[in-house]
Structures are given as C-alpha cells and as structure tokens.
Design an enzyme around this catalytic site. Structure first.
Site, mmCIF file in Angstrom:
data_model
loop_
_atom_site.group_PDB
_atom_site.id
_atom_site.type_symbol
_atom_site.label_atom_id
_atom_site.label_comp_id
_atom_site.label_asym_id
_atom_site.label_seq_id
_atom_site.Cartn_x
_atom_site.Cartn_y
_atom_site.Cartn_z
ATOM 1 N N ASP A 221 0.904 -1.150 0.122
ATOM 2 C CA ASP A 221 -0.109 0.169 0.063
ATOM 3 C C ASP A 221 0.863 1.358 0.005
ATOM 4 O O ASP A 221 2.093 1.148 -0.046
ATOM 5 C CB ASP A 221 -1.152 -0.019 1.088
ATOM 6 C CG ASP A 221 -2.267 0.630 0.894
ATOM 7 O OD1 ASP A 221 -2.494 1.663 0.322
ATOM 8 O OD2 ASP A 221 -3.291 -0.056 0.733
ATOM 9 N N ARG B 16 -11.442 -4.872 -3.476
ATOM 10 C CA ARG B 16 -11.922 -3.560 -3.607
ATOM 11 C C ARG B 16 -10.903 -2.553 -4.321
ATOM 12 O O ARG B 16 -10.794 -1.397 -3.678
ATOM 13 C CB ARG B 16 -12.250 -2.925 -2.378
ATOM 14 C CG ARG B 16 -13.550 -3.931 -1.762
ATOM 15 C CD ARG B 16 -14.141 -3.294 -0.679
ATOM 16 N NE ARG B 16 -13.368 -3.549 0.708
ATOM 17 C CZ ARG B 16 -13.604 -2.885 1.757
ATOM 18 N NH1 ARG B 16 -14.553 -2.271 1.965
ATOM 19 N NH2 ARG B 16 -12.705 -3.108 2.825
ATOM 20 N N GLN C 123 -17.383 8.936 -5.270
ATOM 21 C CA GLN C 123 -16.281 8.980 -4.701
ATOM 22 C C GLN C 123 -14.893 8.896 -5.463
ATOM 23 O O GLN C 123 -14.003 9.293 -5.172
ATOM 24 C CB GLN C 123 -16.309 8.033 -3.398
ATOM 25 C CG GLN C 123 -15.551 8.319 -2.519
ATOM 26 C CD GLN C 123 -15.910 7.344 -1.151
ATOM 27 O OE1 GLN C 123 -14.972 7.208 -0.366
ATOM 28 N NE2 GLN C 123 -17.054 6.874 -1.064
ATOM 29 N N HIS D 299 -12.684 -1.522 -8.360
ATOM 30 C CA HIS D 299 -13.648 -0.797 -8.415
ATOM 31 C C HIS D 299 -13.481 0.525 -8.105
ATOM 32 O O HIS D 299 -14.402 1.362 -8.317
ATOM 33 C CB HIS D 299 -14.793 -1.317 -7.371
ATOM 34 C CG HIS D 299 -14.561 -0.853 -5.891
ATOM 35 N ND1 HIS D 299 -15.592 -1.039 -4.847
ATOM 36 C CD2 HIS D 299 -13.383 -0.608 -5.355
ATOM 37 C CE1 HIS D 299 -15.134 -0.405 -3.662
ATOM 38 N NE2 HIS D 299 -13.975 -0.273 -3.961
#
Ligand SMILES: C[S@@+](CC[C@H](N)C(=O)[O-])C[C@H]1O[C@@H](n2cnc3c(N)ncnc32)[C@H](O)[C@@H]1O
Length: 375
Positions: free
Chosen positions: A225, A275, A329, A278
């Site tokens: 990340d 996720r 978003q 998306h």
C-alpha cells in the site's frame, strides 16, 4: 388518479425518504461515543440518561479527534437513545435507562474486532457530503470531491488521506468491512496452492491475515500500500506476533502500485485485489491487471474481491448503491462477474470464475496460464 383503496402502499417511498434519519441517528450516537460509554458502564452495563450524558461529556475529545467537542443535553440524548432503541441498537431495561443490544456491542464499540465504527465515521464525514452531490455526479458522470469539499478529485486517495486522522479513519472503515468478509473471501475458492501471496492495496491486511489463518501452507503474505497507509497499518493493525500471522509471515511493503512495480516481489502464487478494481477506470484497471499478470508465476492466480452486480446489473441492492458510491467518490464502478471475467481474459488470464460468498464481498478467481508446449 387511482382510488385510495387501489393506490399502492406509499411505505417504500416513505421509508426511502426517511432512511437518512436512521443513518444520522446512528452517526450521531457513534460520534458522541454513546455505545463506548455504555460498553464501559460497569457490571450493570446500563446507564440512566443523566449518567450517560456525564459519561459522554467525560469522553469528549478522547480518541482520534473525530468527536465534535461539544457538550450534550439530557433532553437531546434522551431522544437519541429512544430513537436508537427503536432502531434496535439499544435496549431499555427500565424507564429512562439504556443498555447495548448484542448487535451494538458487536459492531458499534470500537474495541470489537468487527467494529463498524470506523465506517460509520467515514460515512458521516465523507460519504454523506459526497452523496449530497449525487445529482451533480449523475450529471457529470464523475466524482464530486470538488463540489463537496472544494478539492478536486483527480487523485482520489490524496483527498481521502488529507490528514493523519483521515488516514486512520478511512483505514478503520476499510478494516471493518474487510474483516467481516475476509473469511468468506479467502474460502470462496481453494487457495491452498499458494505459498506466496501479494495483496495489492491491501491496507490493514485483513484479507491477507484471514488467508494466513485459513491456509497453513501459506508461507508469506505481503500487503502492498501507499507509504502513509503502511505506516499506519504497522502501528495500528499489526496482528499478534504469536498468532498465525507472526514470525514474519505477514508483512507490509510501501509501494505505489502504479509507479513502483520494481519494488514488488515476482513469481508470486496468488495476487489479491480486494476493492481495488472498483476504484479505477478501465485504463487503470488494465494497468493493474497487466501488473498482476506480470508478477504471478505461470499457473498462479488473481483473486478479485468485490461486490458483484448480477448479470443484468440491476441488483443486488447493496451493489448498485455501492456503484453510486463509486460514482460520487472514485474513478471506478461496481461490475458483474461477467464484466470482471472479460477484463481478466483481456489481460491474459483464463478460467475466470465468480462466486457469491453470502458476505459483503464476493470473489472472482482467474489463472495465469501455464506455458504450452508450443510456447
Ligand atoms: C478501497 S481500499 C481497499 C483496501 C483493502 N484492499 C480492502 O479491501 O479492505 C483501496 C486501497 O488501495 C490503496 N491504494 C490506492 N492507490 C494506491 C497506489 N497507487 N498504490 C498502492 N496502493 C494504493 C489505498 O490506500 C487503499 O488501501
């Protein structure tokens, strides 16, 4: 106009137009730390409203700075407690006295391993203002960060992670949902073939940790990340060293998956994209799938965890509403298993199969082909 006796029941419309009241009651109670106060209420686990008001005032300003820092009125708190009771979040064992229901004790107390308080706070502070701009998102077909917060949404994650409390709040939100679904996601398919796993954009490592628990043969799970996310994950979400993720089995790696592919391990058995797709438009999904393909060993697999739209894309309800969330978003969207299979096939993967898990996230698994004799 239809006669009153033949008119459809207005309940669906009334329920929808009032649905925000329930959400805001929940958000207010979380913001006031009302559930935390009741969880800490001694052996009786119940408080009168004046006692609860004192407890709420004492907790003011505690924690990560998300509290509103204001006092609380006994009358306002009494109304909120009665609303929360009607909503199933509190019990009232005696008049004027309140206690947690099992569902609130499980999901609305931040120390619970499956706490949803992080996502409540993120929803109140970020998702709610973005959804207020839904008409503009529908009109433009793109996210509404600029309209809602006065800051452009070209780099969505720079917006989401504006300040250190924002980083932690978003991560707690991600962690809540990922923890609820992690077991279902990693058992949707038999992943015991993998001894190395790379979780791209894995945030708090909830999915990787579940894989370590379920698959004893998994030797290494690396969670990739952004640097500030990795720092916060290591500080706040590191699993116990004496548990199934200990001994270096699960570790974080700070890297930008779009710009720093040279930092990422090669020849891995399993890549997790939970996720992630998306969040992005088709060109960036192509980059992520091409990256995943290049990092896998032949015969390895990519596991996509997302809410899957049904083939006609008209449901399930949670997934189409999440699709609106993505519109407001991000640069992305929710997709059906068939759409993911097509994207995966275009990136060179084979045998893509989608499975509904019965949990919040579903799963799609696809293989990187083994070389053929001809190649
Ligand atoms: C929607 S969250 C999903 C988190 C996690 N996979 C889960 O399911 O709980 C998207 C994640 O992608 C990460 N991310 C976004 N852009 C990234 C980048 N360029 N490189 C690495 N990670 C990134 C975010 O920090 C965030 O943790």
């Amino acid at each position: 106009m239809a006669e009153p006796s033949t008119r459809p029941d207005p309940a669906p419309v009334l329920d929808l137009l009032n649905a925000f009241r329930s959400s805001q009651a929940l958000f207010a109670a979380v913001n006031l730390r009302l559930f935390e106060c009741l969880a800490a209420a001694g052996d009786s686990k119940q408080l009168t409203v004046p006692e609860l008001a004192d407890a709420v005032r004492n907790r003011r300003g505690e924690g990560d700075g998300d509290g509103d820092g204001k006092g609380v009125s006994v009358d306002g708190l009494d109304r909120l407690c009665r609303a929360c009771t009607a909503l199933g979040l509190l019990d009232s064992p005696a008049p004027g006295c309140f206690a947690l229901t099992p569902v609130a004790a499980t999901y609305l107390v931040s120390s619970s391993p499956v706490s949803l308080t992080g996502y409540c706070t993120h929803s109140q502070q970020v998702v709610w203002p973005l959804f207020a701009e839904l008409p503009a998102a529908v009109a433009s077909g793109s996210n509404v960060w600029q309209r809602a917060f006065g800051q452009g949404g070209a780099d969505v994650f720079a917006r989401i992670y504006s300040t250190p409390p924002d980083v932690l709040r978003f991560m707690r939100g991600m962690h809540s949902f990922a923890s609820l679904s992690a077991q279902a996601v990693v058992t949707a398919f038999d992943l015991s073939f993998a001894s190395t796993l790379l979780d791209l954009g894995g945030a708090t490592g909830a999915i990787a940790a579940a894989a370590c628990e379920v698959y004893p043969g998994l030797a290494s799970a690396v969670v990739v990340d952004l640097p500030h996310v990795v720092a916060a994950a290591e500080a706040h979400f590191a699993p116990p060293a004496d548990g199934p993720c200990g001994g270096g089995r699960l570790r974080w790696l700070a890297a930008d998956f779009f710009g720093e592919r040279e930092k990422l391990p090669q020849q891995v058995d399993l890549i997790v994209l939970s996720r992630i797709l998306h969040d992005w438009d088709p060109p960036r999904c192509e980059v992520l799938l091409e990256l995943s393909y290049s990092l896998l060993r032949p015969g390895g697999a990519v596991l996509v965890a997302e809410m899957l739209l049904q083939p006609d894309r008209l449901g399930p309800r949670a997934a189409v509403l999440q699709d609106l969330n993505m519109l407001c978003q991000t640069h992305g969207r929710e997709r059906s298993a068939e759409e993911y299979a097509a994207m995966l096939a275009a990136a060179g993967f084979e045998c893509a199969e989608g499975r509904r898990t019965g949990s919040y996230l579903d799963a799609v698994l696809a293989r990187k082909p083994l070389p053929t004799a001809a190649s």
